[in-house]
Design a protein around this motif. Structure first.
Motif: not given
Length: 392
Positions: A245-254
């Motif tokens: 989930r953290a990586r998905e959030e990071e990708q969304r922010e990017k």
């Protein structure tokens, strides 16, 4: 009622159908008589002579009985040997025959014969696809532990190598599979293992595993390697989900940052290009104005050389007109040429002030000044008349 009880057997016979030898002898049955009957039957079967009832040649009859038993045992052994020596191989099978422990021949489909005592037969299906499944925890390149289930499909391509070169080829296949999978997974990131990288990993595992089988000469051909959906171990599944989930959030922010950059950067580049174009236009304007002023000065110099006094007065008047045209003060002459007083002239100053901006351009053209207030030659007829009168 028992057979030996009084009155129980009217013929007074034993269970073997023999009468007692004595009148009232109730002893055990005669075993010698039973063996003699068995020997007579065996002699009849194998062509021996029937034993006479007298007891004068007991030794000869014993020898013939023992030979009959040996013949019967030989027949049984021969039948069992023939039963094992003759075998049938299906269309999908092959057999390898070893004679005294060494390779002798490879047998194809059909009815075949071998010698069980001196030869040994290994019969296997060489066309059937076999499968082997494995699942284990492995460490990825980015130091994450995941469980990777996979299935290996293989078949026997060389039965001779399969039988002779390796003691347990299928066990070697399992161990080689574990080594190949750990090597490939250990050099791949977790995201690739969990998502779209499984097909490429399966191909790499198949190539590496087949190279192991060829090196060991196991006679096995790997046909397919299927890497199933990998997952985290159960003990760390919750933490693993948090990481995902953290990586998905990071990708969304990017993605949002990239979208914002795609909107801002082109606009900034457009503004920068506009500023560059404005600067280039201003530069061209200044250069053109300077060149025009230089040419005007050259022409003015020519006129000055012809009439210096007139040119100086004209320049003075043009300069004063350019300066006074931007002020609200109005100068009126105090009298006429004969010394008389002129009548009072009404001037609407408020209207002049309101129209100053509109008349600035026209006055600039009439006065011969440019946008910077520099005086230039004018073609105004009243002004020329005024200068001519003053020169007189």
């Amino acid at each position: 009622m028992a057979w030996n009880e009084p009155g129980g057997n009217p013929h007074n016979q034993d269970p073997w159908g023999n009468r007692p030898r004595g009148g009232n002898n109730q002893g055990p049955p005669d075993l010698d008589e039973a063996f003699r009957k068995l020997q007579d039957k065996l002699n009849d079967m194998f062509g021996g002579k029937k034993r006479p009832n007298n007891g004068g040649n007991n030794s000869g009859d014993g020898k013939r009985g023992s030979l009959g038993l040996l013949g019967l045992a030989a027949v049984v052994l021969l039948g069992f040997w023939l039963y094992n020596a003759i075998y049938v191989i299906d269309e999908q099978e092959q057999a390898v025959i070893l004679r005294f422990g060494q390779y002798h021949r490879t047998v194809g489909p059909g009815l075949n014969f071998y010698l069980p005592v001196i030869e040994r037969k290994f019969q296997e299906n060489v066309t059937r696809e076999r499968a082997y499944s494995k699942q284990g925890q492995m460490l990825t390149e980015d130091e994450n532990i995941i469980e990777v289930p996979l299935t290996v499909q293989y078949r026997i391509s060389n039965l001779q190598d399969f039988v002779l070169n390796v003691a347990n080829p299928e066990l070697s296949l399992q161990q080689s599979t574990d080594s190949a999978v750990r090597h490939v997974v250990g050099s791949t990131a977790m995201d690739q293992v969990l998502t779209q990288g499984r097909e490429l990993m399966a191909s790499e595992v198949k190539e590496r595993l087949q190279s192991f089988m060829d090196t060991y000469q196991t006679g096995i051909t790997v046909t397919q390697v299927n890497l199933q959906s990998a997952a985290a171990p159960r003990e760390v599944q919750d933490a693993f989900d948090d990481v995902i989930r953290a990586r998905e959030e990071e990708q969304r922010e990017k993605n949002q940052a990239e979208s914002y950059a795609n909107g801002v950067v082109p606009e900034a580049r457009g503004q920068a290009q506009r500023i560059l174009e404005d600067a280039s236009g201003y530069r061209e304007e200044v250069i053109a104005r300077a060149e025009g002023e230089a040419k005007r000065f050259s022409q003015l110099l020519t006129e000055y050389e012809k009439a210096p006094q007139v040119t100086r007065e004209r320049l003075y008047l043009d300069s004063m007109q350019g300066l006074l045209s931007n002020t609200s003060k109005i100068l009126l002459s105090g009298g006429n040429e004969k010394g008389g007083q002129n009548s009072l002239i009404y001037l609407p100053l408020d209207k002049l002030m309101e129209n100053r901006a509109a008349t600035a351009t026209s006055s600039t053209i009439l006065s011969g000044t440019d946008a910077t207030g520099t005086a230039r030659p004018s073609n105004n007829e009243p002004l020329r008349d005024l200068r001519s009168r003053e020169s007189r």
